[in-house]
Write an enzyme that holds these catalytic residues in place. Structure first.
Site, PDB file in Angstrom:
ATOM      1  N   ARG A   1      -5.432 -57.056  85.093  1.00  0.00           N
ATOM      2  CA  ARG A   1      -6.219 -56.519  83.967  1.00  0.00           C
ATOM      3  C   ARG A   1      -5.283 -56.236  82.785  1.00  0.00           C
ATOM      4  O   ARG A   1      -5.629 -56.516  81.627  1.00  0.00           O
ATOM      5  CB  ARG A   1      -6.923 -55.243  84.426  1.00  0.00           C
ATOM      6  CG  ARG A   1      -7.721 -54.507  83.361  1.00  0.00           C
ATOM      7  CD  ARG A   1      -8.531 -53.401  84.040  1.00  0.00           C
ATOM      8  NE  ARG A   1      -9.064 -52.436  83.088  1.00  0.00           N
ATOM      9  CZ  ARG A   1     -10.174 -52.592  82.397  1.00  0.00           C
ATOM     10  NH1 ARG A   1     -10.870 -53.710  82.531  1.00  0.00           N
ATOM     11  NH2 ARG A   1     -10.617 -51.667  81.580  1.00  0.00           N
TER      12      ARG A   1
ATOM     13  N   HIS B   1     -13.311 -51.271  77.782  1.00  0.00           N
ATOM     14  CA  HIS B   1     -12.656 -50.068  77.277  1.00  0.00           C
ATOM     15  C   HIS B   1     -13.603 -49.338  76.332  1.00  0.00           C
ATOM     16  O   HIS B   1     -14.410 -49.962  75.636  1.00  0.00           O
ATOM     17  CB  HIS B   1     -11.368 -50.419  76.527  1.00  0.00           C
ATOM     18  CG  HIS B   1     -10.240 -50.812  77.424  1.00  0.00           C
ATOM     19  ND1 HIS B   1      -9.720 -49.968  78.368  1.00  0.00           N
ATOM     20  CD2 HIS B   1      -9.542 -51.967  77.516  1.00  0.00           C
ATOM     21  CE1 HIS B   1      -8.737 -50.587  79.010  1.00  0.00           C
ATOM     22  NE2 HIS B   1      -8.605 -51.797  78.522  1.00  0.00           N
TER      23      HIS B   1
ATOM     24  N   HIS C   1      -4.488 -54.352  89.348  1.00  0.00           N
ATOM     25  CA  HIS C   1      -4.706 -53.782  88.017  1.00  0.00           C
ATOM     26  C   HIS C   1      -3.745 -54.400  87.010  1.00  0.00           C
ATOM     27  O   HIS C   1      -4.028 -54.430  85.808  1.00  0.00           O
ATOM     28  CB  HIS C   1      -4.522 -52.264  88.041  1.00  0.00           C
ATOM     29  CG  HIS C   1      -5.089 -51.576  86.843  1.00  0.00           C
ATOM     30  ND1 HIS C   1      -6.440 -51.354  86.678  1.00  0.00           N
ATOM     31  CD2 HIS C   1      -4.487 -51.090  85.722  1.00  0.00           C
ATOM     32  CE1 HIS C   1      -6.644 -50.747  85.522  1.00  0.00           C
ATOM     33  NE2 HIS C   1      -5.481 -50.578  84.913  1.00  0.00           N
TER      34      HIS C   1
ATOM     35  N   ARG D   1     -12.024 -54.649  85.975  1.00  0.00           N
ATOM     36  CA  ARG D   1     -11.473 -53.777  87.012  1.00  0.00           C
ATOM     37  C   ARG D   1     -11.787 -54.397  88.375  1.00  0.00           C
ATOM     38  O   ARG D   1     -12.802 -55.076  88.542  1.00  0.00           O
ATOM     39  CB  ARG D   1     -12.071 -52.374  86.912  1.00  0.00           C
ATOM     40  CG  ARG D   1     -11.818 -51.711  85.557  1.00  0.00           C
ATOM     41  CD  ARG D   1     -12.561 -50.393  85.437  1.00  0.00           C
ATOM     42  NE  ARG D   1     -12.309 -49.755  84.150  1.00  0.00           N
ATOM     43  CZ  ARG D   1     -13.051 -49.947  83.061  1.00  0.00           C
ATOM     44  NH1 ARG D   1     -14.117 -50.745  83.111  1.00  0.00           N
ATOM     45  NH2 ARG D   1     -12.761 -49.336  81.925  1.00  0.00           N
TER      46      ARG D   1
ATOM     47  N   LYS E   1     -20.735 -53.877  86.541  1.00  0.00           N
ATOM     48  CA  LYS E   1     -20.807 -52.419  86.545  1.00  0.00           C
ATOM     49  C   LYS E   1     -19.654 -51.888  85.710  1.00  0.00           C
ATOM     50  O   LYS E   1     -18.572 -52.467  85.683  1.00  0.00           O
ATOM     51  CB  LYS E   1     -20.741 -51.874  87.975  1.00  0.00           C
ATOM     52  CG  LYS E   1     -21.975 -52.166  88.789  1.00  0.00           C
ATOM     53  CD  LYS E   1     -21.905 -51.505  90.146  1.00  0.00           C
ATOM     54  CE  LYS E   1     -23.181 -51.734  90.940  1.00  0.00           C
ATOM     55  NZ  LYS E   1     -23.129 -51.091  92.268  1.00  0.00           N
TER      56      LYS E   1
ATOM     57  N   TYR F   1     -20.486 -48.450  64.235  1.00  0.00           N
ATOM     58  CA  TYR F   1     -20.946 -49.470  63.316  1.00  0.00           C
ATOM     59  C   TYR F   1     -20.922 -50.896  63.876  1.00  0.00           C
ATOM     60  O   TYR F   1     -21.767 -51.713  63.529  1.00  0.00           O
ATOM     61  CB  TYR F   1     -20.106 -49.426  62.022  1.00  0.00           C
ATOM     62  CG  TYR F   1     -20.341 -48.160  61.236  1.00  0.00           C
ATOM     63  CD1 TYR F   1     -21.433 -48.031  60.390  1.00  0.00           C
ATOM     64  CD2 TYR F   1     -19.480 -47.067  61.365  1.00  0.00           C
ATOM     65  CE1 TYR F   1     -21.663 -46.859  59.688  1.00  0.00           C
ATOM     66  CE2 TYR F   1     -19.693 -45.892  60.670  1.00  0.00           C
ATOM     67  CZ  TYR F   1     -20.787 -45.793  59.820  1.00  0.00           C
ATOM     68  OH  TYR F   1     -21.020 -44.633  59.128  1.00  0.00           O
TER      69      TYR F   1
END
Length: 440
Positions: free
Chosen positions: A369, A392, A366, A282, A304, A402
């Site tokens: 991304r 994400h 964006h 981001r 971050k 898992y």
């Protein structure tokens, strides 16, 4: 049960008998008055009597706080209650409850008076400022700035432009009294915003809804905000749903994009844009990168994260080369000597110019991304790995509970993605003797 006349000396000298947890001394002048001494050396006056055939014991207080005369008077008072058939413990509890109810009633009157006063004066802007101030410790600086911008009056000088700032979508509602902020008024506002700037309107209504929810839990404002005016279905209909965005780089556009971006005169912006594409981060995550978060030895970046506090991602060779060439002016990797906070502020203008020079369609930051997520599929990178690199949230039970991927596994695939992008862009790059070089 032997009784003696309580004197200051006898009270002071009384101790708990050896081997016992507590001992008692009883007064001959006040029925039921006793002195209890415990094994740990503490003492207290007590009152003991029978009520309805059951023994009750009440602590009066420490001899340090109660004189013998005061303790005797208290014992006689308690005995009178028992003689009248009242339980002193219940009488005390009732008195406390009555006092508490009296205090609560006065507080309710005060709040009602303040609420009535606020109904006539408090505006959305007043509430908004208080709301942002209270919530700021839980928000990122970007989120704080967004809340301030959405309600700003506009007309102020910009730091990087001659034009004045624009009024935020909520500015037209800011000076309304909170009691006047009805569903009808918000619906009217939404109809106007749906024509002028629907995207900003949708963001504004989400923020307004959250603010009014906060008001509904506020001890004073909840008496003014009986219903959340931003939850109207007509508001949602007016502003509509956000359109799916398709701005991204196609494989065949990588060559033109890299060529134009690498020619940007500001090396910090040029490197920043390339790092955005190659990491899929981001824009604020990359802009907030500090030198302390870059590990050239173990090839990792600490970014971050909006889901977690931070995430670790691989420092791929080409990105490491870009960062190693940047000036170290301050703590920020993408620093700016002219920005107030010392780091890159607005790279969009340079990026838009580069896109225009390359003859590419409009592409947002964006969109870079979005490009990473799409282009990574050309390398057959597992979706979960690309998603983890981008930060994400894990999808599905298996991903959430898992799978715990080590950074080395992410690095293997991330380097593959980077190499493929550079190959498609026509950028030849190879590390030599731990030093990185680039040939175009």
């Amino acid at each position: 049960m032997a009784k003696i006349n309580f004197t200051a000396g006898r009270v002071a000298d009384f101790q708990c008998e050896a081997g016992k947890s507590q001992s008692f001394l009883w007064d001959s002048n006040a029925s039921g008055l006793g002195l209890r001494a415990t094994a740990n050396g503490s003492k207290s006056f007590i009152f003991q009597a029978k009520l309805d055939g059951q023994a009750i014991r009440i602590t009066i207080g420490s001899p340090k706080a109660w004189s013998i005369e005061a303790a005797q008077a208290e014992a006689r008072r308690l005995q009178v209650m028992i003689d009248l058939g009242n339980d002193p413990r219940q009488v005390k509890a009732d008195a406390i409850a009555e006092k508490k109810a009296e205090i609560e009633a006065k507080e309710a009157e005060r709040i009602a008076a303040e609420s009535q006063q606020l109904r006539e004066s408090v505006t959305l802007r007043d509430v908004w400022d208080e709301y942002v101030k209270e919530r700021s410790p839980l928000w990122s600086q970007h989120h704080i700035n967004a809340h301030r911008k959405i309600i700003q009056a506009g007309g102020e000088k910009r730091a990087r432009s001659q034009s004045l700032t624009s009024a935020g979508p909520l500015s037209v509602l800011a000076d309304l009294r909170l009691v006047e902020l009805t569903s009808e008024r918000v619906e009217e506002w939404a109809r106007v915003e749906s024509i002028a700037r629907p995207s900003s309107g949708r963001l504004a209504i989400r923020m307004l809804k959250a603010c009014l929810n906060w008001c509904s839990d506020h001890k004073i404002y909840k008496t003014i905000v009986s219903t959340n005016a931003a939850k109207s279905s007509k508001v949602r209909e007016s502003l509509g749903k956000p359109k799916v965005k398709y701005d991204l780089l196609q494989r065949e556009q990588l060559n033109a994009w890299f060529d134009a971006v690498r020619k940007i005169k500001n090396p910090v912006i040029s490197s920043y844009l390339q790092c955005l594409l190659i990491t899929g981060a981001r824009r604020e995550e990359m802009a907030a990168l500090k030198w302390a978060d870059v590990d050239f030895q173990w090839h990792s970046l600490k970014l971050k994260d909006k889901i977690e506090d931070f995430r670790m991602v691989p420092l791929t060779p080409y990105v490491a080369h870009l960062l190693s060439m940047l000036p170290r002016r301050n703590e920020w990797v993408f620093s700016s000597p002219t920005a107030a906070n010392g780091r890159i502020a607005e790279p969009r203008y340079a990026h838009n110019e580069a896109n225009a020079t390359a003859g590419l369609p409009h592409l947002t930051l964006h969109g870079l991304r979005r490009s990473f997520a799409t282009l990574s599929e050309w390398t057959e990178t597992p979706a979960g790995i690309a998603a983890q690199i981008q930060g994400h949230a894990p999808q599905g039970v298996r991903e959430q509970n898992y799978i715990r991927r080590p950074l080395d596994l992410l690095r293997m695939w991330h380097i593959k993605i980077e190499s493929w992008m550079l190959e498609q862009a026509g950028v030849e790059f190879a590390p030599i003797n731990q030093h990185l070089r680039m040939v175009k």
